[in-house]
Design an enzyme around this catalytic site. Sequence first.
Site, PDB file in Angstrom:
ATOM      1  N   SER A 147       0.828  -1.220   0.000  1.00  0.00           N
ATOM      2  CA  SER A 147       0.000   0.000   0.000  1.00  0.00           C
ATOM      3  C   SER A 147       0.854   1.258   0.000  1.00  0.00           C
ATOM      4  CB  SER A 147      -0.860   0.072   1.271  1.00  0.00           C
ATOM      5  OG  SER A 147      -1.669  -1.045   1.401  1.00  0.00           O
ATOM      6  N   HIS A 183      -4.165   0.018  -5.068  1.00  0.00           N
ATOM      7  CA  HIS A 183      -3.760  -1.352  -5.404  1.00  0.00           C
ATOM      8  C   HIS A 183      -4.011  -1.730  -6.872  1.00  0.00           C
ATOM      9  CE1 HIS A 183      -2.356  -3.061  -1.634  1.00  0.00           C
ATOM     10  NE2 HIS A 183      -3.303  -2.399  -1.019  1.00  0.00           N
ATOM     11  N   HIS A 187      -5.817  -9.529  -1.816  1.00  0.00           N
ATOM     12  CA  HIS A 187      -5.860  -9.780  -0.372  1.00  0.00           C
ATOM     13  C   HIS A 187      -6.952 -10.767   0.009  1.00  0.00           C
ATOM     14  CE1 HIS A 187      -4.069  -5.730  -0.806  1.00  0.00           C
ATOM     15  NE2 HIS A 187      -3.344  -6.078   0.240  1.00  0.00           N
ATOM     16  N   TYR A 203      -8.790 -10.342   2.559  1.00  0.00           N
ATOM     17  CA  TYR A 203      -9.923  -9.554   3.070  1.00  0.00           C
ATOM     18  C   TYR A 203     -10.868  -9.086   1.971  1.00  0.00           C
ATOM     19  CZ  TYR A 203      -6.999  -5.388   2.116  1.00  0.00           C
ATOM     20  OH  TYR A 203      -6.204  -4.438   1.538  1.00  0.00           O
ATOM     21  N   GLU A 204     -10.426  -9.211   0.715  1.00  0.00           N
ATOM     22  CA  GLU A 204     -11.337  -8.894  -0.388  1.00  0.00           C
ATOM     23  C   GLU A 204     -12.256 -10.079  -0.684  1.00  0.00           C
ATOM     24  OE1 GLU A 204      -9.140  -6.690  -3.703  1.00  0.00           O
ATOM     25  OE2 GLU A 204      -7.525  -7.395  -2.423  1.00  0.00           O
ATOM     26  N   ALA A 258       2.631  -2.416   4.003  1.00  0.00           N
ATOM     27  CA  ALA A 258       2.422  -1.386   5.007  1.00  0.00           C
ATOM     28  C   ALA A 258       1.967  -2.109   6.263  1.00  0.00           C
ATOM     29  CB  ALA A 258       1.356  -0.410   4.539  1.00  0.00           C
ATOM     30  N   MET A 277      -1.857  -7.077   6.842  1.00  0.00           N
ATOM     31  CA  MET A 277      -2.899  -7.945   6.269  1.00  0.00           C
ATOM     32  C   MET A 277      -2.447  -8.598   4.971  1.00  0.00           C
ATOM     33  SD  MET A 277      -6.063  -5.301   6.784  1.00  0.00           S
ATOM     34  CE  MET A 277      -6.122  -4.234   8.228  1.00  0.00           C
ATOM     35  N   SER A 278      -1.142  -8.806   4.838  1.00  0.00           N
ATOM     36  CA  SER A 278      -0.671  -9.407   3.583  1.00  0.00           C
ATOM     37  C   SER A 278       0.585 -10.224   3.864  1.00  0.00           C
ATOM     38  CB  SER A 278      -0.357  -8.305   2.559  1.00  0.00           C
ATOM     39  OG  SER A 278       0.739  -7.534   2.991  1.00  0.00           O
ATOM     40  N   ASN A 319       2.087   3.364  10.912  1.00  0.00           N
ATOM     41  CA  ASN A 319       1.308   3.895  12.065  1.00  0.00           C
ATOM     42  C   ASN A 319       1.601   3.066  13.306  1.00  0.00           C
ATOM     43  OD1 ASN A 319      -0.466   1.964  10.227  1.00  0.00           O
ATOM     44  ND2 ASN A 319      -1.103   1.662  12.357  1.00  0.00           N
ATOM     45  N   HIS A 350      -6.792   4.603   6.646  1.00  0.00           N
ATOM     46  CA  HIS A 350      -6.150   4.054   5.435  1.00  0.00           C
ATOM     47  C   HIS A 350      -5.395   5.136   4.664  1.00  0.00           C
ATOM     48  CE1 HIS A 350      -5.409   1.295   2.146  1.00  0.00           C
ATOM     49  NE2 HIS A 350      -6.052   2.061   1.295  1.00  0.00           N
TER      50      HIS A 350
HETATM   51  N1  HPA Z   1      -2.847  -3.071  11.296  1.00  0.00           N
HETATM   52  C1  HPA Z   1      -3.018  -3.927  10.272  1.00  0.00           C
HETATM   53  N2  HPA Z   1      -2.645  -3.652   9.035  1.00  0.00           N
HETATM   54  C2  HPA Z   1      -2.059  -2.461   8.788  1.00  0.00           C
HETATM   55  C3  HPA Z   1      -1.848  -1.529   9.803  1.00  0.00           C
HETATM   56  C4  HPA Z   1      -2.264  -1.858  11.130  1.00  0.00           C
HETATM   57  O1  HPA Z   1      -2.110  -1.085  12.090  1.00  0.00           O
HETATM   58  N3  HPA Z   1      -1.232  -0.455   9.229  1.00  0.00           N
HETATM   59  C5  HPA Z   1      -1.096  -0.744   7.913  1.00  0.00           C
HETATM   60  N4  HPA Z   1      -1.590  -1.963   7.648  1.00  0.00           N
END
Ligand code: HPA
Length: 249
Positions: free
Chosen positions: A16, A46, A68, A70-71, A98, A189-190, A213, A225
């Site tokens: 990302s 993406h 992903h 999650y999709e 990310a 998440m990847s 973050n 996001h």
């Molecule tokens: N959690 C999960 N996935 C992420 C995060 C997070 O804090 N930041 C970027 N992708």
Amino acid sequence: MVAATKKPITAIVLGSGLGPLADAITISREVPFADAGLPVSSVPGHAGKFLFGTLEGREVVLMKGRVHLYEGHAPEKVTAGVRWLAEQGARSIILTNAAGTLNPEFHPGRWMMLTDHLNLTGTSPLRGAHFQDLSETYDAEWHVRFRESAARLGMPLHEGVYAGNRGPQYETPAEVRMLRSMGADAVGMSTVLEAIQARAEGMRVAAFSCLTNWAAGMSRAPLDHQEVLETGQAAADAMIRLLRETLPQ
Ligand code: HPA
């Protein structure tokens, strides 16, 4: 005519906000995901295509955008790109993502090189009895090379364990405390399914998390996001420098 020897290609998967990495490549050919039989991602940031080209004279293929869990895709679909890259001759792969940082010493905006992972997705791209060894998922020799390159560049590069969740919701503060107690330094998440698939294809794997973050509960700011994308874009330059420094070796 003498047949040209096929040069080894290094694949680089962009996470990302890391699209600017593509600007560092001299591109010779583009293949949209659909032409490679991959599902097309619906997530902003993406857009899916493969970009063949060179970086510092080294043959590379970028996977820009990824698929992903999650999709709603099956794990085999999530890693179809990795299998396709292996078919194209990629013997090594660099996965970027990310991630939220769980380690109070690893500040957002920096990069973490994965030393290992926790696959918390509850699934695998390997079906059937494929008992893949994962005792060295992330290549130890590459760790040394990237560590040395980062030191030469004066670039902070953390090393730690990535927890791969299914998402798409970010974690709760309680989940973040659990992940920390499990030994994770970053959460995303990847990456974990792709790393497993790449090892099953016999590829050498390196992976890097752009720490975008603080994970939930570690700061007062809610997760967003857009912030993830912006921090990724700002940190992409450092990764370009690291790849330029390391890949020609
Ligand atoms: N959690 C999960 N996935 C992420 C995060 C997070 O804090 N930041 C970027 N992708």
